[in-house]
Design an enzyme around this catalytic site. Structure first.
Site, mmCIF file in Angstrom:
data_model
loop_
_atom_site.group_PDB
_atom_site.id
_atom_site.type_symbol
_atom_site.label_atom_id
_atom_site.label_comp_id
_atom_site.label_asym_id
_atom_site.label_seq_id
_atom_site.Cartn_x
_atom_site.Cartn_y
_atom_site.Cartn_z
ATOM 1 N N PRO A 1 -10.479 12.159 10.176
ATOM 2 C CA PRO A 1 -10.150 13.167 11.194
ATOM 3 C C PRO A 1 -8.659 13.509 11.177
ATOM 4 C CG PRO A 1 -11.337 11.304 12.132
ATOM 5 C CD PRO A 1 -10.953 10.921 10.748
ATOM 6 N N GLU A 2 -8.385 14.733 11.517
ATOM 7 C CA GLU A 2 -6.999 15.188 11.604
ATOM 8 C C GLU A 2 -6.473 14.919 13.019
ATOM 9 O OE1 GLU A 2 -5.530 17.058 8.936
ATOM 10 O OE2 GLU A 2 -7.324 16.821 7.727
ATOM 11 N N LYS B 1 -3.200 9.665 14.918
ATOM 12 C CA LYS B 1 -4.657 9.576 14.816
ATOM 13 C C LYS B 1 -5.211 8.381 15.585
ATOM 14 C CE LYS B 1 -4.497 11.503 10.225
ATOM 15 N NZ LYS B 1 -5.095 11.343 8.899
ATOM 16 N N ARG C 1 -5.788 9.748 -1.982
ATOM 17 C CA ARG C 1 -6.495 10.682 -1.118
ATOM 18 C C ARG C 1 -6.823 11.926 -1.935
ATOM 19 N NH1 ARG C 1 -4.567 9.642 4.050
ATOM 20 N NH2 ARG C 1 -6.169 11.097 4.755
#
Ligand SMILES: [Zn+2]
Length: 289
Positions: free
Chosen positions: A2-3, A51, A252
Site C-alpha cells: 500500500p502507498e 505507511k 522492488r
C-alpha cells in the site's frame, strides 16, 4: 504494498469508527501481545505515519501496525458481526467498539508500545508526505544526498515516508527521469521537482477512492506505467516495461517507459514482456506485485 495515501485513508476510516468510543472487544493474535486485553479503554485517535498505523488508546498505549504487502484493516458493523470473521485464519487483530469493529487481516506487523515511545517504531522515518509536518527541503536533502538509483531513494522510507512502488513509478514517468539514475547525479532542482510531484500525487490520492496520475478515475486509465508492462506508453507508444530495482533481497518492481525515460534500465534483460493480466503475463503479474 500500500502507498502512503492508502494507509492515510485506512487510518482516517479507523479514526472515524473508533475515536472517542470504548473498546468492548479486543483480540490480538500476535506473538507477545496475544494476551493483552484493551477492553474498557477508549480509543483516543488513529493516525498514519508514512505507511504505519498508530492506534492510540487511553492509558498511554499505542497499537502499532504495518500493512506490509497484503495487510488491510476493515471496518464492519459490530451488531451482527459475522462469526466467520473471528474464525478467519488471516485475522490478526479485532478491536471492537459499540458501533463498529476494526478487523486487521494479514497484517505485516503488530505491536503495542507506550504512546510516549512511538519514536521507537516510527522515529527512523523521513518527513511524512501526508504529515502535518511535511518538510520538502529535508526530503529533498535526503534524496539528493543518496548514492543509490533515484527510484530506490524515493522508496526508502528513511528519506521520505509514504511513497510506494506505484507512486514512485508514476512520479518518475511524469518527470521523465530514468529510474536507475543515481539520485545524487540528478541535480538538486530535478530532485526537488520529483519529490514535489510525488507529494502532489499522494496528497491527491488521499482524497480520491481511485488513485490516479493521469487525471482519469477509470481504473484502466488511471496510470501511465504502473502495472502496464507489455502495453504501449500513453505518451510515446513505446512498450512499457517492468524490471527490479534496489538491493538484492530487498528489490522492488519498477514500471517505466524506455522511450520517455532514457532507454532500457540496467537490470532489464530486454526480453518481451506480456501484458499483466493476460494468460502469459499472469505468472509475472503475481511476482511483480
Ligand atoms: Zn513513453
Amino acid at each position: 504494498m500500500p502507498e502512503g495515501d492508502t494507509v492515510w485513508r485506512t487510518a482516517a476510516r479507523l479514526n472515524e469508527a473508533l475515536a472517542g468510543r470504548e473498546i468492548v472487544e479486543c483480540d490480538l493474535r500476535w506473538p507477545d501481545i496475544s494476551t493483552v486485553d484493551l477492553t474498557g479503554r477508549t480509543t483516543l485517535e488513529v493516525v498514519s505515519r508514512g505507511k504505519h498505523v498508530l492506534h492510540r488508546v487511553e492509558g498511554g498505549l499505542t497499537l502499532h501496525s504495518h500493512l506490509r504487502m497484503e495487510g488491510q484493516w476493515r471496518v464492519e458493523a459490530t451488531e451482527g458481526l459475522a462469526s466467520r470473521w473471528r474464525r478467519n485464519p488471516q485475522l490478526r487483530a479485532l478491536v471492537g467498539a459499540p458501533d463498529w469493529t476494526a478487523l486487521g487481516l494479514r497484517l505485516g506487523m503488530l505491536d503495542l508500545v507506550p504512546t510516549a515511545r512511538e519514536a521507537d517504531v516510527v522515529g527512523h522515518l523521513g518527513p511524512d508526505v501526508l504529515g502535518s509536518d511535511w518538510d520538502l527541503t529535508r526530503a529533498v536533502d535526503n534524496v539528493a544526498g543518496s548514492h543509490v538509483p533515484i527510484g530506490q531513494a524515493l522508496l526508502d522510507q528513511r528519506n521520505l515516508a509514504g511513497v510506494g512502488t506505484m507512486w514512485c513509478a508514476e512520479t518518475l514517468f511524469l518527470e521523465r527521469v530514468p529510474p536507475w539514475t543515481p539520485a545524487d547525479k540528478l541535480g538538486r532542482e530535478r530532485v526537488e521537482r520529483v519529490v514535489a510531484r510525488a507529494h502532489r500525487l499522494i496528497d491527491n490520492g488521499r482524497r480520491n477512492a481511485v488513485q490516479s496520475s493521469t487525471g482519469s478515475y477509470r481504473l484502466d486509465e488511471a496510470h501511465y506505467v504502473h502495472a502496464r508492462s507489455g502495453r504501449p506508453c500513453r505518451r510515446c507508444g513505446t512498450t512499457v516495461r517492468v524490471a527490479m530495482i534496489g538491493e538484492p533481497t530487498r528489490e522492488r518492481t519498477m514500471f517505466y517507459c524506455p522511450g520517455c525515460q532514457g532507454g532500457l534500465g540496467p537490470t532489464d534483460d530486454g526480453r518481451p514482456q506480456a501484458p499483466l493480466g493476460s494468460s502469459r503475463g499472469a505468472a509475472r503479474s503475481r511476482r511483480s506485485y
